[in-house]
Design a protein around this motif. Structure first.
Motif, PDB file in Angstrom:
ATOM      1  N   LYS A 173      15.776  11.137  -4.951  1.00 30.52           N
ATOM      2  CA  LYS A 173      16.160  10.242  -5.392  1.00 30.52           C
ATOM      3  C   LYS A 173      16.942   9.966  -6.737  1.00 30.52           C
ATOM      4  N   LEU A 174      15.769   9.519  -7.466  1.00 28.31           N
ATOM      5  CA  LEU A 174      16.670   9.478  -8.993  1.00 28.31           C
ATOM      6  C   LEU A 174      16.872  10.714  -9.736  1.00 28.31           C
ATOM      7  N   HIS A 177      20.088  10.633  -8.006  1.00 26.78           N
ATOM      8  CA  HIS A 177      21.272   9.487  -7.420  1.00 26.78           C
ATOM      9  C   HIS A 177      22.639   9.660  -7.997  1.00 26.78           C
ATOM     10  N   ASN A 178      23.373   8.807  -6.885  1.00 26.21           N
ATOM     11  CA  ASN A 178      24.604   8.781  -6.990  1.00 26.21           C
ATOM     12  C   ASN A 178      26.056  10.361  -7.519  1.00 26.21           C
ATOM     13  N   THR A 184      20.934   7.515  -3.142  1.00 28.47           N
ATOM     14  CA  THR A 184      20.857   6.706  -4.550  1.00 28.47           C
ATOM     15  C   THR A 184      19.125   6.267  -4.841  1.00 28.47           C
ATOM     16  N   ALA A 185      18.382   5.703  -5.927  1.00 32.16           N
ATOM     17  CA  ALA A 185      17.769   5.175  -6.094  1.00 32.16           C
ATOM     18  C   ALA A 185      17.811   3.779  -5.771  1.00 32.16           C
ATOM     19  N   GLU A 192      19.390   2.356 -13.762  1.00 27.58           N
ATOM     20  CA  GLU A 192      19.541   3.420 -14.329  1.00 27.58           C
ATOM     21  C   GLU A 192      20.212   2.609 -16.067  1.00 27.58           C
ATOM     22  N   TYR A 204      15.010   5.735 -16.462  1.00 29.87           N
ATOM     23  CA  TYR A 204      15.488   4.401 -15.598  1.00 29.87           C
ATOM     24  C   TYR A 204      13.645   3.796 -16.246  1.00 29.87           C
TER      25      TYR A 204
END
Length: 400
Positions: A173-174, A177-178, A184-185, A192, A204
């Protein structure tokens, strides 16, 4: 002598040829963009300097142990582990957090760290290393990959798709992310705060950090020194992690003849899996499918969040060749309905992927004349009357 002279001369030429690539500083690399432009990738040093200049002096940084010395030496910040962490159980706990399910891992991490640093950008990044992290975690926390000593359930498929276990993990997830569609986180758990120029490092800030645990571990009376006044004072975990730690099984090398407890069955299964990795992977995938089916039978499909129209538009109107679009094309063209359905159950937004030619899974399903996949995509709301870059609808591909 002549042969020796020629061999030495060849070795000298070879050494000079590779000296350029080996003479770069460890954390500053030379790279090449798609345009052919040669650049210096200074992401790592910049990230460590950002930590140094933008975080409190007592900030604790969670990262895989490989980067521990760099974080300490360049950022002057406390790291959770480094190359001198001999405590295997501690490394296993770190691996468990990074490769574990998001909610459980977050609930552990918030008692240990203030920031999380992740290496990304492909190559030997954290996601590439993560199956190894999962195996280390499982060597101490056996429920991490049940009946799967080599953690084959955690990894990427041949099509470049994350396994169910990986896709739900803290690290995935991290890391993605995006970047990967639909990944996404959780915004209520992470912010972030830094992304390096070429995406090699992401940092993060953890939200909801336990201040009580932080005070407890920094209290001098909770240190355990070998003798009063000694410099050797191993820390202790905060009491809030007692339940998690109770599930660990202390690791021991096979050569440790002083151990009283045998672990023959685990060791046997571990080496059998290493000797036949494909069989182990098939067994892990089957177990994962059975687990997913069991979970689905207990859980209403309404519990899987449907993408919003804004999220759908963001993906559907973005024409791009990516790892995800390639994986989707392979699944559809091969008629791999089971794996496709499992993917869309986890990430329904993926049904709306489109490649650079404007085509997506619905076009490929019609092109392959696969009615079952067409029905599956229609169930997820994918339209059949939109056009690709050449003005063709999915239905028109039946004429080809």
């Amino acid at each position: 002598l002549v042969v020796l002279f020629l061999a030495c001369n060849q070795f000298k030429d070879y050494s000079w040829a590779i000296s350029g690539s080996l003479s770069n500083p460890t954390i500053i690399l030379k790279g090449q963009l798609k345009s052919g432009e040669v650049v210096y990738v200074d992401d790592y040093r910049e990230a460590y300097w950002w930590l140094r200049d933008n975080t409190p002096a007592d900030a604790r940084v969670m990262a895989w142990w490989d980067y521990g010395y760099q974080i300490t030496g360049i950022s002057n910040r406390t790291t959770i582990a480094d190359g001198n962490t001999w405590n295997h159980e501690h490394i296993a706990l770190l691996g468990k957090i990074l490769t574990g399910e998001m909610e459980e891992s977050y609930q552990i991490a918030r008692h240990l760290a203030d920031y999380v640093l992740v290496w990304g950008g492909g190559g030997g990044d954290d996601l590439a290393k993560s199956p190894h992290l999962a195996r280390i975690a499982n060597s101490v926390y056996r429920e991490h990959c049940p009946d799967d000593p080599t953690c084959r359930a955690f990894g990427m498929s041949r099509q470049g798709m994350p396994s169910p276990m990986m896709s739900q993990s803290f690290l995935y997830k991290l890391h993605s992310h995006n970047i990967r569609p639909g990944v996404t986180a959780p915004v209520d758990k992470f912010e972030e705060v830094y992304r390096s120029k070429y995406g090699k490092v992401r940092i993060y800030k953890l939200k909801g950090v336990s201040e009580e645990s932080k005070r407890w571990v920094t209290d001098p009376k909770n240190r355990r020194c070998d003798v009063p006044g000694s410099w050797f004072c191993p820390g202790q975990y905060p009491p809030a992690l007692k339940e998690v730690l109770s599930r660990k099984r202390d690791f021991a090398q096979l050569e440790d003849f002083n151990k009283n407890e045998k672990d023959d069955e685990y060791t046997k299964q571990y080496f059998e899996n290493l000797n036949n990795p494909q069989k182990a992977k098939r067994a892990a995938e089957q177990a994962a499918k059975e687990g997913a089916a069991a979970a689905a039978s207990k859980t209403s499909s309404a519990s899987v969040p449907k993408p919003t129209q804004a999220e759908i538009d963001a993906v559907y109107n973005k024409y791009e060749d990516s790892d995800e679009s390639t994986a989707m094309w392979q699944l559809v063209s091969q008629g791999n309905i089971a794996e496709l359905e499992a993917w869309l159950e986890r990430e329904p937004i993926m049904a709306y992927l489109r490649s650079s030619d404007g085509r997506g899974p619905m076009w490929w399903a019609f092109e392959s004349r696969n009615q079952e996949i067409v029905k599956l995509l229609m169930k997820h709301g994918v339209p059949i009357k939109d056009t690709d870059n050449s003005g063709k609808t999915p239905v028109e591909l039946l004429d080809n």
